[in-house]
Design a protein around this motif. Structure first.
Motif, PDB file in Angstrom:
ATOM      1  N   LEU A 185      -0.835   8.255   6.490  1.00  0.00           N
ATOM      2  CA  LEU A 185      -0.590   9.089   5.601  1.00  0.00           C
ATOM      3  C   LEU A 185      -1.087  10.786   5.414  1.00  0.00           C
ATOM      4  O   LEU A 185      -1.246  11.474   5.833  1.00  0.00           O
ATOM      5  CB  LEU A 185      -2.215   8.180   4.974  1.00  0.00           C
ATOM      6  CG  LEU A 185      -2.213   7.040   3.997  1.00  0.00           C
ATOM      7  CD1 LEU A 185      -3.701   5.875   4.079  1.00  0.00           C
ATOM      8  CD2 LEU A 185      -1.015   6.636   3.394  1.00  0.00           C
ATOM      9  N   PRO A 186      -1.045  10.985   4.379  1.00  0.00           N
ATOM     10  CA  PRO A 186      -0.842  12.977   4.194  1.00  0.00           C
ATOM     11  C   PRO A 186      -2.746  12.684   4.640  1.00  0.00           C
ATOM     12  O   PRO A 186      -3.466  11.879   4.671  1.00  0.00           O
ATOM     13  CB  PRO A 186      -0.633  13.993   2.938  1.00  0.00           C
ATOM     14  CG  PRO A 186       0.397  12.075   2.124  1.00  0.00           C
ATOM     15  CD  PRO A 186      -0.294  10.901   3.189  1.00  0.00           C
TER      16      PRO A 186
ATOM     17  N   GLU B 178      -0.762   9.504  -7.406  1.00  0.00           N
ATOM     18  CA  GLU B 178      -1.730   8.970  -7.524  1.00  0.00           C
ATOM     19  C   GLU B 178      -1.139   7.826  -8.590  1.00  0.00           C
ATOM     20  O   GLU B 178      -1.806   7.082  -9.691  1.00  0.00           O
ATOM     21  CB  GLU B 178      -2.475  10.100  -8.282  1.00  0.00           C
ATOM     22  CG  GLU B 178      -3.250   9.764  -9.223  1.00  0.00           C
ATOM     23  CD  GLU B 178      -4.328   8.412  -8.549  1.00  0.00           C
ATOM     24  OE1 GLU B 178      -4.928   7.527  -9.590  1.00  0.00           O
ATOM     25  OE2 GLU B 178      -5.009   8.380  -7.558  1.00  0.00           O
TER      26      GLU B 178
ATOM     27  N   ALA C 124      -0.209   4.491  -8.198  1.00  0.00           N
ATOM     28  CA  ALA C 124      -1.237   3.888  -7.630  1.00  0.00           C
ATOM     29  C   ALA C 124      -1.249   3.880  -8.494  1.00  0.00           C
ATOM     30  O   ALA C 124      -2.652   2.302  -9.101  1.00  0.00           O
ATOM     31  CB  ALA C 124      -2.557   4.912  -6.295  1.00  0.00           C
TER      32      ALA C 124
ATOM     33  N   ALA D 271      -6.762   5.632   4.417  1.00  0.00           N
ATOM     34  CA  ALA D 271      -5.996   4.458   4.535  1.00  0.00           C
ATOM     35  C   ALA D 271      -7.030   3.613   3.968  1.00  0.00           C
ATOM     36  O   ALA D 271      -7.062   3.106   2.306  1.00  0.00           O
ATOM     37  CB  ALA D 271      -5.591   4.151   5.546  1.00  0.00           C
TER      38      ALA D 271
ATOM     39  N   VAL E  27      -6.255  12.233   3.511  1.00  0.00           N
ATOM     40  CA  VAL E  27      -6.117  10.823   2.899  1.00  0.00           C
ATOM     41  C   VAL E  27      -6.018   9.515   3.323  1.00  0.00           C
ATOM     42  O   VAL E  27      -5.689   9.461   4.472  1.00  0.00           O
ATOM     43  CB  VAL E  27      -4.549  10.419   2.548  1.00  0.00           C
ATOM     44  CG1 VAL E  27      -4.218   9.126   1.397  1.00  0.00           C
ATOM     45  CG2 VAL E  27      -4.025  11.253   0.736  1.00  0.00           C
TER      46      VAL E  27
ATOM     47  N   SER F 178       0.795  -0.644  -0.246  1.00  0.00           N
ATOM     48  CA  SER F 178      -0.120   0.416  -0.102  1.00  0.00           C
ATOM     49  C   SER F 178       0.682   1.396  -0.214  1.00  0.00           C
ATOM     50  O   SER F 178       0.889   2.229  -0.992  1.00  0.00           O
ATOM     51  CB  SER F 178      -0.896  -0.166   1.184  1.00  0.00           C
ATOM     52  OG  SER F 178      -0.126  -0.399   2.177  1.00  0.00           O
ATOM     53  N   LEU F 179       1.902   1.465   0.267  1.00  0.00           N
ATOM     54  CA  LEU F 179       3.119   2.217   0.745  1.00  0.00           C
ATOM     55  C   LEU F 179       3.199   3.446  -0.885  1.00  0.00           C
ATOM     56  O   LEU F 179       3.252   4.366  -0.865  1.00  0.00           O
ATOM     57  CB  LEU F 179       4.378   2.039   0.874  1.00  0.00           C
ATOM     58  CG  LEU F 179       4.222   0.951   2.404  1.00  0.00           C
ATOM     59  CD1 LEU F 179       5.996   1.204   2.628  1.00  0.00           C
ATOM     60  CD2 LEU F 179       4.242   2.271   2.773  1.00  0.00           C
TER      61      LEU F 179
ATOM     62  N   ARG G  47       0.074   2.799   6.816  1.00  0.00           N
ATOM     63  CA  ARG G  47       1.714   3.657   7.606  1.00  0.00           C
ATOM     64  C   ARG G  47       0.856   4.905   7.512  1.00  0.00           C
ATOM     65  O   ARG G  47      -0.178   5.061   6.632  1.00  0.00           O
ATOM     66  CB  ARG G  47       2.654   4.249   6.553  1.00  0.00           C
ATOM     67  CG  ARG G  47       3.201   2.437   6.059  1.00  0.00           C
ATOM     68  CD  ARG G  47       4.350   1.793   8.021  1.00  0.00           C
ATOM     69  NE  ARG G  47       5.312   1.133   7.519  1.00  0.00           N
ATOM     70  CZ  ARG G  47       4.848  -0.438   7.515  1.00  0.00           C
ATOM     71  NH1 ARG G  47       4.066  -0.117   7.956  1.00  0.00           N
ATOM     72  NH2 ARG G  47       5.946  -0.742   7.955  1.00  0.00           N
TER      73      ARG G  47
ATOM     74  N   LEU H 209      -7.389   4.391  -0.158  1.00  0.00           N
ATOM     75  CA  LEU H 209      -6.795   2.654  -0.836  1.00  0.00           C
ATOM     76  C   LEU H 209      -6.911   1.794  -0.889  1.00  0.00           C
ATOM     77  O   LEU H 209      -6.348   0.881  -1.513  1.00  0.00           O
ATOM     78  CB  LEU H 209      -5.428   4.002  -0.124  1.00  0.00           C
ATOM     79  CG  LEU H 209      -4.926   5.005  -0.535  1.00  0.00           C
ATOM     80  CD1 LEU H 209      -3.535   5.287   0.381  1.00  0.00           C
ATOM     81  CD2 LEU H 209      -4.742   5.641  -1.633  1.00  0.00           C
TER      82      LEU H 209
ATOM     83  N   ARG I 271       0.073   5.671  -2.496  1.00  0.00           N
ATOM     84  CA  ARG I 271       0.125   7.029  -1.514  1.00  0.00           C
ATOM     85  C   ARG I 271       0.145   8.844  -2.934  1.00  0.00           C
ATOM     86  O   ARG I 271      -0.366   9.061  -2.889  1.00  0.00           O
ATOM     87  CB  ARG I 271       1.085   7.301  -1.322  1.00  0.00           C
ATOM     88  CG  ARG I 271       0.883   7.050   0.298  1.00  0.00           C
ATOM     89  CD  ARG I 271       1.700   7.039   1.935  1.00  0.00           C
ATOM     90  NE  ARG I 271       2.864   6.737   1.548  1.00  0.00           N
ATOM     91  CZ  ARG I 271       3.689   6.812   2.623  1.00  0.00           C
ATOM     92  NH1 ARG I 271       3.663   7.412   3.313  1.00  0.00           N
ATOM     93  NH2 ARG I 271       5.180   6.050   2.092  1.00  0.00           N
TER      94      ARG I 271
END
Length: 185
Positions: free
Chosen positions: A38-39, A13, A16, A44, A42, A7-8, A36, A47, A11
């Motif tokens: 996120l900004p 686009e 992703a 989790a 955003v 998933s890292l 982890r 995502l 973050r």
């Protein structure tokens, strides 16, 4: 043929979109949930959730399991085996795996519903960076090579534990030391 991702990289686009494109075309997809911070703004869940369905392997740790259970209102008091089965009824991974640090790992097989556990391996931890990736790589190699899930899980647990005894994410493997560690369970 497998697409392995976490998933890292979701973050950004651009990365992703690339992962979603490759994952959509892969015969087998392995997703390391790897939550982890996120900004701001955003979430989790936004995502991660869309990428959980239809994976060959989904790997997460105990903390991530609790978070994902909460997303869907699953029973957080369920024992590990029941928790794995309940979550996998939602996501449908061929194998759902939860790592438990020094307590080992557990895996549910979608086809049989069987849960297998691998006990932890006692080691003197030097650096955990790379342990999870090594675990995932060994598990996937074993499963793709036709090992029984329990065998693949045990070997993955041993390798992840051994990597934690070394500095750096990619230590040179020592087959004899790894075999001794695995044999000393």
């Amino acid at each position: 043929d497998a697409c392995v991702h976490g998933s890292l990289a979701l973050r950004g686009e651009g990365s992703a979109a690339t992962i979603r494109g490759i994952a959509g075309e892969s015969a087998k997809r392995v997703f390391d949930v790897n939550l982890r911070p996120l900004p701001d703004g955003v979430e989790a869940r936004d995502l991660v959730e869309p990428l959980l369905a239809g994976c060959y392997v989904v790997k997460m740790n105990e903390d991530e399991l609790a978070i994902v259970q909460q997303w869907w209102g699953l029973d957080a008091t369920a024992g590990l085996a029941d928790a794995l089965r309940q979550l996998n009824e939602r996501i449908g991974a061929t194998y759902l795996v939860v790592t438990r640090g020094g307590d080992g790992a557990a895996l549910v097989d979608r086809e049989s519903g069987t849960v297998v556990e691998s006990p932890g391996v006692a080691v003197d931890v030097v650096d955990t960076v790379g342990s999870g990736d090594s675990f995932t790589a060994r598990l996937l190699c074993g499963l793709l090579d036709g090992e029984a899930p329990g065998e693949a899980l045990a070997a993955a647990t041993a390798l992840g534990s051994w990597v934690a005894t070394r500095a750096g994410a990619t230590p040179k493997h020592d087959a004899a030391a790894l075999e001794a560690l695995a044999g000393g369970r």
